[in-house]
Design a protein around this motif. Structure first.
Motif: not given
Length: 202
Positions: A69-74, A51-54, A64-65
């Protein structure tokens, strides 16, 4: 123009094609983008899954990467992580915001090209009509949309981008983005037309 962005040099580095495959939603069309990065495969993998690089080259990422799990891109998409095989394969359920009633699937495949370079192939599959590109009407599909983030990934890996979230340094330039979209959309329209000829479907 966003001086950091300088995207012209990357316009010809993308290999573009369209295809077909089945996903959970049914028979889907696909847009596939392939390009080479001068970075080791582990570094590319880490850049697209941390996340801190994406958020340095794309958007804030949370969730929950892990596989299952699940993800969300703002502001962009969310969904389940269907497969995660480091450092070669990431497969995501890709649900656009606003509950459109369907989910796409995005798969990223990495292949080492020696110790210091990596081929990245991104495939976006959908049962919806999200592929059409017509610069005359300003209609651009998902293939066109993915080219910007893949360019910024390359600039990030080269150390060109600031080490800050993109929301802090990116400046939207409507005229410049339209120029780039017209170029990319024209190229994708050619790919789409060729795919239609090959498959016999308009």
């Amino acid at each position: 123009m966003n001086e950091i962005a300088g995207q012209d040099t990357s316009l010809t580095t993308v290999q573009r094609r369209m295809g077909n495959r089945d996903i959970a939603e049914g028979a889907a069309r696909t847009a596939v983008l392939r390009r080479r990065y001068d970075a080791p495969i582990d570094d590319v993998w880490n850049a697209i899954t941390t996340p801190d690089r994406v958020d340095r080259f794309f958007l804030p990422l949370s969730g929950d990467l892990r596989a299952g799990g699940s993800f969300a891109l703002q502001g962009q998409a969310s969904g389940e992580i269907l497969a995660c095989d480091a450092p070669h394969l990431l497969r995501l359920q890709w649900t656009p915001p606003g509950d459109p009633g369907y989910s796409d699937q995005v798969e990223v495949r990495l292949t080492a090209d020696g110790p210091d370079a990596t081929w990245l192939e991104l495939e976006h599959a959908s049962v919806a009509d999200v592929f059409r590109n017509d610069p005359d009407t300003g209609c651009y599909g998902v293939g066109t949309g993915w080219e910007g983030p893949l360019h910024y990934l390359g600039e990030y890996l080269r150390g060109v981008l600031p080490d800050r979230p993109s929301t802090e340094w990116y400046t939207f330039d409507e005229a410049e983005e339209l120029r780039l979209a017209n170029y990319r959309g024209t190229e994708w329209a050619k790919v789409e037309a060729q795919h239609a000829r090959n498959t016999g479907h308009a």
